[in-house]
Design an enzyme around this catalytic site. Structure first.
Site, PDB file in Angstrom:
ATOM      1  CB  SER A  44      93.108 123.574 154.954  1.00 57.85           C
ATOM      2  OG  SER A  44      92.809 123.664 153.595  1.00 57.85           O
TER       3      SER A  44
ATOM      4  CG  HIS B 142      96.518 120.307 152.750  1.00 59.08           C
ATOM      5  ND1 HIS B 142      95.242 119.824 152.616  1.00 59.08           N
ATOM      6  CD2 HIS B 142      96.387 121.645 152.875  1.00 59.08           C
ATOM      7  CE1 HIS B 142      94.384 120.831 152.666  1.00 59.08           C
ATOM      8  NE2 HIS B 142      95.051 121.949 152.821  1.00 59.08           N
TER       9      HIS B 142
ATOM     10  CG  ASP C  39      94.256 116.608 153.042  1.00 57.52           C
ATOM     11  OD1 ASP C  39      95.334 116.734 153.649  1.00 57.52           O
ATOM     12  OD2 ASP C  39      93.660 117.562 152.519  1.00 57.52           O
TER      13      ASP C  39
END
Lengths: 346, 677
Positions: free
Chosen positions: B208, B95, B126
């Site tokens: 992230s 992402h 992910d």
């Protein structure tokens, strides 16, 4: 002279043996692991499931075991509106009963039908040796966000005690029924589902019980706190010892209707009883009647009658039937965020 | 920064003995060098505050070097990443890279910005692999085995929260591991986090894809998401990191430039009242069903890890790429069965590509940029027609643009090749080239005549006492196997498929035909080929490099040892829902007798023989340019059962009459059912 100053050879041996000890022991790390501190309390914390799951209310929270025979301390909340399910660290599930309830402490004690459980002492500490001090590192152990299920270990978070303070020092800023002393924490411990979790020191001793989510009405700031174990010790002790219980008494005889109290004789009316478990909310209060003289007000929620829990209107009517109409009735009510004790004299 | 100081309760005064030691500093340090070369501690026990602080500073310094700050060109977001190889491969979140597409800019704490291209993506887990360009000596992080990480261990999140690292110095936050083996539900079937770590280190948007390090500065996992709920998108003390084990499971396949899928057992499980994990439903087409798993069976272990709840099973399964074969232990009617199960893909066909399009929110709009005065001025330098670059046409209108609409630098363009179903085909092509190069090197001693191969020797058939002579002719589309009195001659693609489908000895021919074709035609004319990535062999590690070739309705997977490059197995699939023919080339001795009954020992045997073969390999490597030895044994298996073992005595170019269609062809017995099974 030689005896005072160790020569190089024996010194070398000593250093080598020290080194060997270090090598055998755990590896030296910049930050010591808290693995032991975290795992040693897991068998004394529980996951609690009850009412909720609608309207933004969570149906889960945390708790910790305070007696070998299955007393579990937790936070008083709407989750306990039904008989809650308690899941132990080993995955065993139990139905439980609310046996203790201190509205002003937001404390509830559940009882499971089990024995030989590991449990937390609830220490009181002393002035010289308090259970914790400002700046002490603490671990918050709870099932926040319901991350763990079944036998999975609860979440452990590290932080420090930032202060010990009165929670109502700024009255009205935070909406809370509890207004006594708290540990203020520097970690985000009070998340959904964390209420009732254990706050422990690095030796695994209980320091407090994690409170509910609390938010400053105006600034939106969230406060993280725990209720100190010295505050909890006496009420939990009383409940375990059976000196105090909120379980409805059934040994007092049910009196004839005209000899006992009811809402009308006391001078107030409840909201219509339309549900299986309609909460005991006051709808109207008649002027110049016993209730109004005791300052009972509309929208008060009656929690206890003479110290006995009345979770719904049936229980309320039943309890009143056991009180002689010539006697006082003590109502514990929640008005907004305050817990009040009102003595109604007939 | 949220660095914690060590708890005062644990501070202890330096013992008096230490001060007397200080006079003999040189001796002390000498002893330490001897006895403790691996740790940086002093001779104090327990370590002092000073040592702890020094160690922590060193750990963070070391860790920070491998942290990457990712910026999507045009200001459309970004995140963090962590370097795992000196040539610039870095792991991050899918992402994080998805708004950037194929190209992004990455900053390191050395103050430099590097071009980076996408390598491979795993939308379900992910994960994404990117490559930073321009150096071959990037600082890297080392994984710690996930099983070593315990609740309560200290950890650091280092990264680019809120994209603060505009000076390229990442943010460090500290905390502890709050939970291990956590499961986080996917949104749809994407972004599922299995067996992940939970930490109270402050994790915020922008962290992230970044690393979660342990106290020593080694890599625990890849930070991916947080529990937020009502408090807005800021940390509430609950962040999650994809486990290092999972990242390493996918790493090899990500490096192949593919879009990866996750695995499913083809069965559902539930936790029973008595605490056992039971199969509650199972697909008859699943490999687990073929290996005997049935409704009501109790699952005991997944890849040799004990499972106690249905959650445990899902948790582990979520960490495997599709098509992996992993050991499974279950109990059926009181009997414990060890087997290996090939995991199916969660998605079919283009389903995953469709989901990727719809599942992710569109990237935030790039800020408006000034119109370029003359687009033509920007094109020179883009694309390098001389180099052997992928077909990136250098016409002005086809110049590759980044997410901000600017042309991508030529160094990066040279490493980007878009193709449907691939994150970046450039890397797949690289892997395929490596495959064919290794294959040709290993078998450069084989006869290379167009006519093909004729192989003779003795054959042993499982369940039969006597060995018999065999002749194997592999020549183009027509192949023939003679076992004793029986001959199987395959002349058309359907016959090969049929042979594998029925699980006959003719499966050897299917695999051999693809092998010979691969040697002869190379990749380009073979049919459809692609590098698959890495996968275990019969459930055993190390992970092998796997390459797929499809021709004539058969799909073959070629497994090469990651270090020696030796071709170990060819699996020929007639159908995804059936057992492939497994042709093992010079298999370890223990395998020849390994079947469903003694498969449990295979793990132990594989490990011990690994050590042997590793020694043999390195010995072989010592003699440079030694011609690749001819294979001595070919071994055919279906499922977990052996079928035929061929001991080769002679390997020559096929003779003319074997290849030429002649009258005798009609007289040969048609592929009668092999009764060896």
């Amino acid at each position: 002279m030689r005896s005072n100053v160790p020569g190089p050879i024996p010194l070398l041996c000593r250093v080598l043996s020290l080194s060997m000890i270090l090598l055998i022991g755990s590896p030296v790390q910049g930050q010591p692991s808290l693995a032991r501190a975290s795992s040693q309390v897991q068998d004394r914390v529980v996951k609690i499931y009850g009412a909720g799951g609608v309207g933004g209310l969570d149906a889960y929270q945390s708790g910790f075991i305070v007696s070998s025979i299955g007393h579990v301390a937790t936070a008083w909340s709407s989750v306990l509106d039904v008989d809650p399910i308690v899941v132990l660290n080993d995955g065993r599930r139990f139905e439980s009963k609310v046996v203790g309830f201190e509205p002003s402490l937001e404390l509830a004690v559940l009882k499971l039908d089990v024995s030989d459980l590991p449990y937390f002492e609830v220490p009181a500490g002393t002035t010289e040796a308090p259970i914790a001090r400002w700046g002490d590192p603490v671990l918050a152990v709870s099932n926040l966000f319901n991350i763990a299920t079944g036998n999975e270990p609860e979440s452990v978070m590290l932080g420090r005690i930032a202060a010990r303070s009165q929670l109502d020092a700024r009255r009205g800023t935070f909406e809370t029924a509890y207004q006594g002393e708290v540990w203020l924490l520097d970690l985000v411990a009070n998340n959904p589902g964390a209420a009732g979790g254990a706050l422990v020191d690095l030796q695994g001793r209980l320091v407090g019980m994690l409170g509910k989510e609390l938010r400053d009405r105006r600034t939106g700031v969230w406060l993280n706190y725990a209720i100190p174990s010295d505050v909890l010790r006496a009420p939990i002790g009383d409940i375990i010892a059976g000196r105090k219980t909120v379980a409805p008494v059934e040994q007092d005889p049910l009196l004839a209707r005209e000899k006992s109290h009811n809402a009308n004789t006391l001078g107030f009316q409840l909201i219509p009883d339309v549900l299986e478990t309609t909460p005991v909310y006051v709808d109207t209060v008649s002027v110049n009647e016993p209730a109004s003289r005791a300052d009972l007000r509309p929208d008060d929620l009656i929690l206890l009658v003479n110290g006995r829990r009345v979770p719904h209107q049936r229980a309320f009517r039943d309890q009143l039937r056991r009180i002689d109409r010539r006697d006082d009735a003590i109502l514990t009510v929640q008005r907004d965020n305050e817990i009040l004790e009102l003595t109604i004299r007939p | 920064m949220n660095q914690r100081i060590p708890p005062p309760a644990q501070l202890r005064p330096a013992s008096p003995a230490i001060s007397s030691l200080s006079r003999h500093v040189s001796i002390v340090s000498m002893c330490l060098a001897l006895a403790m070369s691996m740790t940086a501690a002093s001779a104090e026990a327990p370590p002092s505050l000073w040592d702890r602080e020094t160690q922590r500073i060193e750990s963070i310094e070391r860790a920070t070097a491998s942290t990457v700050c990712v910026f999507v060109p045009g200001g459309a977001g970004g995140g963090s990443a962590v370097l795992i190889s000196p040539d610039g491969l870095a792991l991050t979140n899918f992402h994080v890279t998805s708004p950037a597409g194929t190209y992004m800019r990455c900053g390191l704490s050395d103050g430099n910005i590097y071009d980076a291209v996408i390598v491979g993506i795993d939308p379900v887990g992910d994960l994404a692999l990117i490559q930073l360009l321009g150096r071959d000596d990037f600082p890297t992080a080392e994984f710690v085995p996930s099983r070593q990480v315990q609740i309560g261990d200290a950890c650091y999140a280092i990264g680019n929260p809120f994209l603060l690292a505009t000076n390229l110095q990442p943010t460090v936050t500290a905390g502890i591991i709050s939970g291990t083996r956590r499961y986080q539900y996917p949104s749809g079937t994407l972004l599922e986090y299995g067996n992940c770590f939970q930490t109270d280190a402050s994790i915020n948007p922008g962290n992230s894809g970044g690393p979660l390090y342990d106290a020593a500065g080694d890599l625990i996992g890849i930070i991916g998401r947080c529990s937020f709920e009502k408090r807005g998108r800021v940390n509430v003390g609950v962040g999650y990191a994809i486990s290092g084990d999972q990242a390493q499971n996918f790493r090899g396949s990500l490096a192949s430039g593919r879009i990866l899928d996750h695995a499913t057992l083809g069965a559902t499980v539930g936790t029973d009242e008595d605490g056992s994990v039971r199969v509650t439903n199972i697909l008859q087409s699943s490999d687990a069903f073929r290996r005997g798993l049935r409704y009501g069976d109790e699952i005991l272990e997944v890849e040799n890890r004990v499972v106690q709840t249905a959650n445990d099973v899902q948790n582990l399964l979520a960490t495997y790429p599709a098509q992996w074969r992993i050991p499974l232990t279950y109990r059926q009617d009181g009997e414990v069965i060890h087997t290996v199960v090939r995991l199916a893909s969660v998605h079919r066909g283009d389903e995953l590509l469709e989901k990727m399009k719809s599942a992710l929110p569109p990237p935030p709009p790039a800020p408006p940029k000034e119109p370029s005065p003359s687009p033509d001025d920007e094109t020179p330098g883009d694309g390098d027609p001389d180099a052997a670059t992928p077909p990136a046409p250098a016409e002005t209108e086809d110049v590759m643009k980044d997410a901000g609409g600017e042309p991508i630098p030529s160094e990066a363009v040279a490493r980007i090749e878009e193709r449907k179903g691939f994150a970046n085909y450039f890397y797949n092509r690289q892997r395929q080239d490596q495959f064919i190069e290794r294959l040709r090197k290993q078998f450069d001693g084989l006869p290379a005549k167009e006519d093909g191969w004729e192989i003779q020797g003795t054959a042993e058939i499982a369940g039969e006492q006597d060995s018999m002579p065999f002749t194997l002719v592999v020549s183009g589309e027509v192949c023939e196997l003679t076992l004793g009195q029986r001959t199987e001659r395959l002349t058309s693609p359907d016959r090969y498929i049929d042979s594998v489908d029925r699980g006959t000895a003719g499966g050897i021919l299917a695999a051999m035909q693809h092998w010979q074709r691969m040697m002869q035609t190379g990749l380009d004319r073979f049919g459809e080929t692609y590098a698959w990535g890495t996968a275990p062999l019969l459930g055993q590690r190390p992970l092998r490099d796997c390459t797929v070739g499809i021709h004539g309705g058969l799909e073959s997977r070629f497994y090469q040892h990651p270090e020696s490059g030796r071709l170990e197995v060819i699996e020929a699939f007639a159908d995804r829902d059936g057992d492939p023919a497994e042709l093992w080339i010079d298999p370890p001795q223990w395998l020849l007798t390994t079947n469903a009954d003694n498969l449990a020992d295979a793990g132990v045997l594989a490990n011990s023989s690994d050590a042997e073969s590793a020694a043999a390999e390195s010995a072989a490597a010592d003699s440079p340019d030694a011609p690749g030895d001819l294979p001595e044994v070919l071994h055919l298996r279906y499922g977990v059962e052996p079928l035929v073992t061929l001991r080769i005595e002679q390997w020559t170019a096929a003779t003319q009459d074997a290849n030429a269609p002649n009258a005798t062809t009609q007289g040969l017995p048609e592929s009668e059912d092999d009764d060896a099974k």
